[in-house]
Design a protein around this motif. Sequence first.
Motif, mmCIF file in Angstrom:
data_model
loop_
_atom_site.group_PDB
_atom_site.id
_atom_site.type_symbol
_atom_site.label_atom_id
_atom_site.label_comp_id
_atom_site.label_asym_id
_atom_site.label_seq_id
_atom_site.Cartn_x
_atom_site.Cartn_y
_atom_site.Cartn_z
ATOM 1 N N ALA A 91 40.864 38.307 28.292
ATOM 2 C CA ALA A 91 39.977 39.292 28.914
ATOM 3 C C ALA A 91 38.526 38.810 28.889
ATOM 4 N N CYS A 92 38.106 38.272 27.750
ATOM 5 C CA CYS A 92 36.737 37.758 27.625
ATOM 6 C C CYS A 92 36.521 36.564 28.551
ATOM 7 N N ASN A 93 37.542 35.714 28.637
ATOM 8 C CA ASN A 93 37.449 34.543 29.507
ATOM 9 C C ASN A 93 37.260 34.966 30.958
ATOM 10 N N TYR A 94 37.991 35.972 31.376
ATOM 11 C CA TYR A 94 37.875 36.468 32.755
ATOM 12 C C TYR A 94 36.454 36.961 33.029
ATOM 13 N N ILE A 95 35.912 37.734 32.100
ATOM 14 C CA ILE A 95 34.562 38.288 32.281
ATOM 15 C C ILE A 95 33.524 37.170 32.362
ATOM 16 N N LEU A 126 40.692 29.022 39.729
ATOM 17 C CA LEU A 126 40.786 29.031 41.188
ATOM 18 C C LEU A 126 41.390 30.333 41.699
ATOM 19 N N SER A 127 42.225 30.941 40.879
ATOM 20 C CA SER A 127 42.889 32.175 41.287
ATOM 21 C C SER A 127 42.025 33.418 41.118
ATOM 22 N N VAL A 128 40.963 33.327 40.307
ATOM 23 C CA VAL A 128 40.166 34.535 40.057
ATOM 24 C C VAL A 128 38.775 34.495 40.690
ATOM 25 N N ILE A 129 38.293 33.293 41.054
ATOM 26 C CA ILE A 129 36.973 33.250 41.682
ATOM 27 C C ILE A 129 37.109 33.306 43.204
ATOM 28 N N LYS A 130 36.016 33.582 43.862
ATOM 29 C CA LYS A 130 35.967 33.551 45.320
ATOM 30 C C LYS A 130 35.236 32.281 45.730
#
Length: 366
Positions: free
Chosen positions: A7-11, A101-105
């Motif tokens: 979760a922290c990594n995503y943020i 690559l899957s979470v950024i635009k």
Amino acid sequence: MMRLIKACNYIVVKLLELMLRPFKVKDRAVFVSYFSEHPEGNLKCMLEEMRRNYDIPLVTLFSSYGKGLAAKIKFVGHTLKETYYYSTSRLILLEGNSYVLSVIKKKKGVTAVQVWHAAGAFKKFGADTDRFYAISGIDAALVSCPQVTKIYAQALNVEESRVFPVGIPRADVFCEREFLSRARQQVERRYPRLKGKKTVLYAPTFRGSGIDDINRKEIDLEKLRQMEQEGYALMMRRHPLMERTDVKEIADVSDMDLMEALAAADILITDYSSVIFEFSLLDRPMIFLAPDEGDYEKERGFYFGYEGFVPGPVVHSEGEVLKCLKKDDFEPEKRKRFAEKFTYGFDGRATERAVEKAVEIGKIKK
């Protein structure tokens, strides 16, 4: 704890992506892998080709998966580097799934090309398996042959028209006789007891869904060693995600280049590994030791019916392997049909084609 880290990594990744929005996209190519600390396989071949022929900055981001908290922290650091380079580089070449690559635009002008680490299509992968993040962000893919373009399009969430058959770059060396003889000499120098014997390489794949869920089907390697009574010598190469298995008197070639290990083998024993596509180019016998075939098909799944697809006899025990070797019957007609269907571009120029297509897609100039 691991959920909190994710979760922290995503943020952090999303915040860094936002901060990098004003940065310009630079003319450079980035090579990314989570399977090794240094370039290997198809990416290594393409990297060397681009170094020879293209005057642009080349960046390598290589890191191997690991278990435990320290490994997860290292993974977070790697994803931050990915976020920076994915946001500021014209061409991204990767050989596996990418969380970042899957979470950024991606910005306009950034192109991501998938150069999958395995040849052909055997067991299900990518979007065709259960994952904790969706597969997205891929603009194109380079694959080994036309027969698998539809599979890769589905597994990587990319249009089939953007999946390009080029051959297998890392297998270009199989067209060089010197490479084949040198590989055999290298393994014999390392393990002198192999000299004068038929070498049998056991190269299984892993079970599980990722580094935190790795397991393997236990095989009695000591029983397999009974083949030595018939003049064979056993070698073993573990999948990169598998832990080392120490068994005395077995030649462990796990740290050798995969193509060298295959070239040094007279016979291959595997289960569900895609190395069969490269090994088929050598037109040498294969045996498929699949004691958990039914369970594996339920848990992971195949793109083709297993027993009708594999280019060799299917057995379910070590004893059956020994019988195959003793009978010297490796079902060559299955090997011939397999090669006719899946051999493509085996001319020593797959690396050249792969690089040309990648730079064309990424609009990279020489």
